[in-house]
Design a protein around this motif. Structure first.
Motif, PDB file in Angstrom:
ATOM      1  N   LEU A  25       0.832  -1.207   0.000  1.00 52.22           N
ATOM      2  CA  LEU A  25       0.000   0.000   0.000  1.00 52.22           C
ATOM      3  C   LEU A  25       0.866   1.257   0.000  1.00 52.22           C
ATOM      4  CD1 LEU A  25      -2.914  -0.844   2.449  1.00 52.22           C
ATOM      5  CD2 LEU A  25      -3.006  -0.637  -0.028  1.00 52.22           C
ATOM      6  N   VAL A  26       1.936   1.249   0.780  1.00 52.12           N
ATOM      7  CA  VAL A  26       2.830   2.408   0.819  1.00 52.12           C
ATOM      8  C   VAL A  26       3.490   2.613  -0.543  1.00 52.12           C
ATOM      9  CG1 VAL A  26       4.986   3.270   1.823  1.00 52.12           C
ATOM     10  CG2 VAL A  26       3.228   2.302   3.294  1.00 52.12           C
ATOM     11  N   MET A  27       3.885   1.520  -1.202  1.00 52.99           N
ATOM     12  CA  MET A  27       4.497   1.656  -2.517  1.00 52.99           C
ATOM     13  C   MET A  27       3.502   2.201  -3.540  1.00 52.99           C
ATOM     14  SD  MET A  27       7.619   1.175  -2.373  1.00 52.99           S
ATOM     15  CE  MET A  27       7.880   1.285  -4.122  1.00 52.99           C
ATOM     16  N   ALA A  28       2.230   1.848  -3.418  1.00 51.71           N
ATOM     17  CA  ALA A  28       1.217   2.399  -4.315  1.00 51.71           C
ATOM     18  C   ALA A  28       1.115   3.911  -4.134  1.00 51.71           C
ATOM     19  CB  ALA A  28      -0.129   1.733  -4.061  1.00 51.71           C
ATOM     20  N   ILE A  29       1.206   4.362  -2.895  1.00 45.47           N
ATOM     21  CA  ILE A  29       1.177   5.802  -2.626  1.00 45.47           C
ATOM     22  C   ILE A  29       2.419   6.471  -3.196  1.00 45.47           C
ATOM     23  CG2 ILE A  29       1.231   7.522  -0.778  1.00 45.47           C
ATOM     24  CD1 ILE A  29      -0.535   5.540   0.840  1.00 45.47           C
ATOM     25  N   VAL A  30       3.566   5.810  -3.102  1.00 46.10           N
ATOM     26  CA  VAL A  30       4.807   6.355  -3.657  1.00 46.10           C
ATOM     27  C   VAL A  30       4.703   6.486  -5.178  1.00 46.10           C
ATOM     28  CG1 VAL A  30       7.268   5.855  -4.026  1.00 46.10           C
ATOM     29  CG2 VAL A  30       6.264   5.586  -1.761  1.00 46.10           C
ATOM     30  N   TYR A  31       4.158   5.466  -5.851  1.00 51.30           N
ATOM     31  CA  TYR A  31       3.977   5.550  -7.302  1.00 51.30           C
ATOM     32  C   TYR A  31       3.071   6.720  -7.676  1.00 51.30           C
ATOM     33  CZ  TYR A  31       6.156   1.023  -8.254  1.00 51.30           C
ATOM     34  OH  TYR A  31       7.034  -0.007  -8.387  1.00 51.30           O
ATOM     35  N   THR A  32       1.984   6.880  -6.942  1.00 47.70           N
ATOM     36  CA  THR A  32       1.062   7.975  -7.225  1.00 47.70           C
ATOM     37  C   THR A  32       1.733   9.326  -6.991  1.00 47.70           C
ATOM     38  OG1 THR A  32      -0.765   6.541  -6.552  1.00 47.70           O
ATOM     39  CG2 THR A  32      -1.227   8.889  -6.711  1.00 47.70           C
ATOM     40  N   ALA A  33       2.494   9.438  -5.919  1.00 46.41           N
ATOM     41  CA  ALA A  33       3.184  10.700  -5.626  1.00 46.41           C
ATOM     42  C   ALA A  33       4.237  11.017  -6.689  1.00 46.41           C
ATOM     43  CB  ALA A  33       3.830  10.628  -4.241  1.00 46.41           C
ATOM     44  N   LEU A  34       4.961  10.012  -7.147  1.00 43.48           N
ATOM     45  CA  LEU A  34       5.945  10.232  -8.195  1.00 43.48           C
ATOM     46  C   LEU A  34       5.267  10.679  -9.487  1.00 43.48           C
ATOM     47  CD1 LEU A  34       8.856  10.080  -9.259  1.00 43.48           C
ATOM     48  CD2 LEU A  34       8.437   7.665  -9.758  1.00 43.48           C
ATOM     49  N   LEU A  36       2.392  12.281  -9.724  1.00 40.86           N
ATOM     50  CA  LEU A  36       1.951  13.666  -9.534  1.00 40.86           C
ATOM     51  C   LEU A  36       3.122  14.630  -9.630  1.00 40.86           C
ATOM     52  CD1 LEU A  36      -0.668  13.227  -6.685  1.00 40.86           C
ATOM     53  CD2 LEU A  36      -1.098  13.811  -9.077  1.00 40.86           C
ATOM     54  N   TYR A  37       4.257  14.226  -9.107  1.00 42.91           N
ATOM     55  CA  TYR A  37       5.461  15.062  -9.202  1.00 42.91           C
ATOM     56  C   TYR A  37       5.837  15.290 -10.670  1.00 42.91           C
ATOM     57  CZ  TYR A  37      10.331  16.517  -8.787  1.00 42.91           C
ATOM     58  OH  TYR A  37      11.504  17.194  -8.893  1.00 42.91           O
ATOM     59  N   LEU A  38       5.831  14.214 -11.447  1.00 41.57           N
ATOM     60  CA  LEU A  38       6.179  14.343 -12.862  1.00 41.57           C
ATOM     61  C   LEU A  38       5.158  15.186 -13.618  1.00 41.57           C
ATOM     62  CD1 LEU A  38       7.422  10.747 -13.688  1.00 41.57           C
ATOM     63  CD2 LEU A  38       8.791  12.829 -13.565  1.00 41.57           C
ATOM     64  N   LEU A  39       3.894  15.110 -13.214  1.00 40.52           N
ATOM     65  CA  LEU A  39       2.850  15.877 -13.899  1.00 40.52           C
ATOM     66  C   LEU A  39       2.865  17.362 -13.537  1.00 40.52           C
ATOM     67  CD1 LEU A  39      -0.232  13.495 -13.687  1.00 40.52           C
ATOM     68  CD2 LEU A  39       0.950  14.231 -15.755  1.00 40.52           C
ATOM     69  N   LEU A  40       3.124  17.670 -12.280  1.00 41.86           N
ATOM     70  CA  LEU A  40       2.898  19.032 -11.799  1.00 41.86           C
ATOM     71  C   LEU A  40       4.143  19.912 -11.732  1.00 41.86           C
ATOM     72  CD1 LEU A  40       0.360  18.201  -8.965  1.00 41.86           C
ATOM     73  CD2 LEU A  40      -0.113  18.940 -11.303  1.00 41.86           C
ATOM     74  N   VAL A  41       5.308  19.334 -11.589  1.00 41.73           N
ATOM     75  CA  VAL A  41       6.505  20.149 -11.447  1.00 41.73           C
ATOM     76  C   VAL A  41       7.047  20.477 -12.833  1.00 41.73           C
ATOM     77  CG1 VAL A  41       8.867  20.173 -10.554  1.00 41.73           C
ATOM     78  CG2 VAL A  41       7.039  19.164  -9.212  1.00 41.73           C
ATOM     79  N   PRO A  42       7.178  21.768 -13.155  1.00 40.41           N
ATOM     80  CA  PRO A  42       7.601  22.139 -14.508  1.00 40.41           C
ATOM     81  C   PRO A  42       9.049  21.744 -14.827  1.00 40.41           C
ATOM     82  CG  PRO A  42       7.283  24.089 -13.158  1.00 40.41           C
ATOM     83  CD  PRO A  42       6.866  22.916 -12.338  1.00 40.41           C
ATOM     84  N   VAL A  43       9.966  22.009 -13.937  1.00 38.32           N
ATOM     85  CA  VAL A  43      11.361  21.657 -14.162  1.00 38.32           C
ATOM     86  C   VAL A  43      11.717  20.586 -13.137  1.00 38.32           C
ATOM     87  CG1 VAL A  43      13.737  22.481 -14.152  1.00 38.32           C
ATOM     88  CG2 VAL A  43      11.893  23.976 -14.930  1.00 38.32           C
ATOM     89  N   SER A  44      12.188  19.467 -13.623  1.00 37.09           N
ATOM     90  CA  SER A  44      12.465  18.378 -12.698  1.00 37.09           C
ATOM     91  C   SER A  44      13.893  17.886 -12.853  1.00 37.09           C
ATOM     92  CB  SER A  44      11.486  17.224 -12.924  1.00 37.09           C
ATOM     93  OG  SER A  44      11.714  16.665 -14.198  1.00 37.09           O
ATOM     94  N   ILE A  45      14.240  16.962 -12.020  1.00 35.37           N
ATOM     95  CA  ILE A  45      15.570  16.357 -12.061  1.00 35.37           C
ATOM     96  C   ILE A  45      15.729  15.572 -13.354  1.00 35.37           C
ATOM     97  CG2 ILE A  45      17.125  14.759 -10.889  1.00 35.37           C
ATOM     98  CD1 ILE A  45      15.484  15.283  -8.348  1.00 35.37           C
ATOM     99  N   PHE A  46      14.641  14.971 -13.794  1.00 34.75           N
ATOM    100  CA  PHE A  46      14.666  14.162 -14.996  1.00 34.75           C
ATOM    101  C   PHE A  46      14.749  15.072 -16.208  1.00 34.75           C
ATOM    102  CE2 PHE A  46      11.900  12.100 -11.858  1.00 34.75           C
ATOM    103  CZ  PHE A  46      12.709  11.010 -11.566  1.00 34.75           C
TER     104      PHE A  46
END
Length: 82
Positions: A25-34, A36-46
């Motif tokens: 369950l925690v890993m599912a939350i981590v996947y969702t958070a990642l 959302l991070y990729l969707l919402l943050v304009p400039v990322s590490i990637f």
């Protein structure tokens, strides 16, 4: 009558499967958070262009939600299989 429960249950110890269920369950939350991070943050590490980054973020969010729902149902015993 004889108590035929496993020794772990009789002694009050938690089973490793229970810990694994919550870890999933925690890993599912981590996947969702990642996602959302990729969707919402304009400039990322990637260093990905915008379109592939958004597509990957959407896949992570969907995968995290599906994984969370399936595992939550199996933990609570609310499977729809009848």
């Amino acid at each position: 009558m004889l108590d035929r429960r496993p020794a772990r249950e009789r002694l009050g110890q938690k089973s490793p499967q229970r810990l694994t269920r919550y870890f999933v369950l925690v890993m599912a939350i981590v996947y969702t958070a990642l996602g959302l991070y990729l969707l919402l943050v304009p400039v990322s590490i990637f260093s990905l262009p915008t379109t592939p980054r958004r597509l990957l973020g959407a896949v992570f969010v969907l995968y995290g939600i599906i994984r969370f729902v399936r595992n939550y149902r199996s933990i609570t015993g609310k499977d729809d299989e009848e």
